[in-house]
Scaffold this motif. Sequence first.
Motif, short mmCIF file in Angstrom:
data_model
loop_
_atom_site.label_atom_id
_atom_site.label_comp_id
_atom_site.label_asym_id
_atom_site.label_seq_id
_atom_site.Cartn_x
_atom_site.Cartn_y
_atom_site.Cartn_z
N ALA A 43 30.61 71.58 31.28
CA ALA A 43 31.43 70.83 32.22
C ALA A 43 32.17 71.81 33.14
O ALA A 43 31.79 72.98 33.26
CB ALA A 43 32.41 69.95 31.45
N GLN A 64 35.99 67.75 33.81
CA GLN A 64 35.03 66.81 34.38
C GLN A 64 33.61 67.23 34.05
O GLN A 64 33.25 68.41 34.16
CB GLN A 64 35.21 66.73 35.90
CG GLN A 64 34.34 65.70 36.60
CD GLN A 64 34.68 65.57 38.07
OE1 GLN A 64 35.16 66.51 38.69
NE2 GLN A 64 34.44 64.40 38.63
N GLU A 65 32.79 66.26 33.65
CA GLU A 65 31.37 66.53 33.45
C GLU A 65 30.71 66.75 34.81
O GLU A 65 31.20 66.27 35.84
CB GLU A 65 30.71 65.35 32.74
CG GLU A 65 31.29 65.02 31.38
CD GLU A 65 31.12 66.15 30.37
OE1 GLU A 65 30.10 66.87 30.48
OE2 GLU A 65 31.97 66.30 29.50
N ASP A 67 28.21 65.43 36.01
CA ASP A 67 27.73 64.18 36.61
C ASP A 67 28.87 63.35 37.18
O ASP A 67 28.67 62.24 37.67
CB ASP A 67 26.93 63.36 35.61
CG ASP A 67 27.75 62.94 34.39
OD1 ASP A 67 28.95 63.22 34.34
OD2 ASP A 67 27.16 62.33 33.47
N GLY A 68 30.10 63.90 37.11
CA GLY A 68 31.24 63.21 37.69
C GLY A 68 32.11 62.45 36.71
O GLY A 68 33.18 61.96 37.08
N VAL A 69 31.68 62.33 35.47
CA VAL A 69 32.45 61.57 34.47
C VAL A 69 33.66 62.37 34.02
O VAL A 69 33.56 63.55 33.69
CB VAL A 69 31.55 61.22 33.27
CG1 VAL A 69 32.39 60.56 32.17
CG2 VAL A 69 30.42 60.31 33.70
N CYS A 70 34.82 61.70 34.01
CA CYS A 70 36.06 62.30 33.52
C CYS A 70 36.60 61.48 32.36
O CYS A 70 36.48 60.25 32.36
CB CYS A 70 37.12 62.33 34.61
SG CYS A 70 36.77 63.39 36.01
N ALA A 71 37.18 62.15 31.41
CA ALA A 71 37.84 61.44 30.32
C ALA A 71 39.03 60.67 30.88
O ALA A 71 39.68 61.11 31.83
CB ALA A 71 38.30 62.42 29.24
N PRO A 72 39.35 59.49 30.31
CA PRO A 72 40.49 58.70 30.81
C PRO A 72 41.82 59.42 30.58
O PRO A 72 41.92 60.30 29.72
CB PRO A 72 40.41 57.41 29.98
CG PRO A 72 39.65 57.79 28.75
CD PRO A 72 38.67 58.83 29.19
N TRP A 81 34.79 67.41 44.40
CA TRP A 81 34.22 67.77 43.10
C TRP A 81 32.69 67.85 43.15
O TRP A 81 32.08 68.63 42.41
CB TRP A 81 34.66 66.78 42.02
CG TRP A 81 34.14 65.38 42.17
CD1 TRP A 81 34.76 64.32 42.76
CD2 TRP A 81 32.86 64.89 41.72
NE1 TRP A 81 33.96 63.20 42.72
CE2 TRP A 81 32.80 63.52 42.07
CE3 TRP A 81 31.78 65.46 41.05
CZ2 TRP A 81 31.69 62.72 41.78
CZ3 TRP A 81 30.67 64.66 40.76
CH2 TRP A 81 30.64 63.32 41.12
N ARG A 82 32.06 67.06 44.03
CA ARG A 82 30.59 67.08 44.09
C ARG A 82 30.06 68.45 44.49
O ARG A 82 29.03 68.90 43.96
CB ARG A 82 30.08 66.02 45.08
CG ARG A 82 30.22 64.59 44.59
CD ARG A 82 29.72 63.61 45.65
NE ARG A 82 29.86 62.24 45.19
CZ ARG A 82 30.98 61.52 45.26
NH1 ARG A 82 32.08 62.09 45.76
NH2 ARG A 82 31.02 60.28 44.83
#
Length: 221
Positions: A43, A64-65, A67-72, A81-82
């Motif tokens: 990540a 952040q992963e 692929d764009g996924v973030c923990a809540p 971020w991309r």
Amino acid sequence: MTLSGGNARQALSRRIIDTCKAMNASGINQGKSGNVSARFGDAMLITPSGVAYDALKPMDIVLQELDGVCAPGQLLPSSEWRMHADIYRNRSEAQAIVHAHPTFCTALSCRRESIPAFHYMVAVAGGVDIRCSDYATFGTEDLSRTMITALDGRKACLLANHGMICFDGDLDRALALAIEVESLARQYHHARQGGTPVILDDEQMTDVLEKFKSYGRQPRD
């Protein structure tokens, strides 16, 4: 001792904050613009959106992963971020990224101009020039795609009507590269004030790139 888990994340987050502050102190960035990240396992850790660097705490740096996924429960990541994620996905050697809006780099990017080999130090970015990407709206996949194209074989590029971005093997080197690219943009601007700079040819730059493979490296004990 090698840090792991939460300690490693906190330590790297502090280094990201220090890099952000140094970036602004160096004059290559202003206010809340720009962003910094570092690879963290599979990540990345990246600065949040719209938070003043002087106010950042380690807990504010977003995990952040790619692929764009973030923990809540975290702040929103940088709108850029991309670009960071795509560099980490496409360039395995990238361990840290600095994106800034330096005055001379940005001025050149607004003219859609690359930095040619007017000086041999252009090779610090990995090639015979420092390209300028095509234009795309900030924070979009289109911008990330055109950036990756401009970075082919390079560690830095200008972003049309936007600024610059670079990566390296750690945060210190990424920041140093960003500062060097802005210095080159400033020198190129001044060199053109008195006429047309003489551009080194590809053969000359190839010699420089070969020398750069061992440039600045000291033998270890």
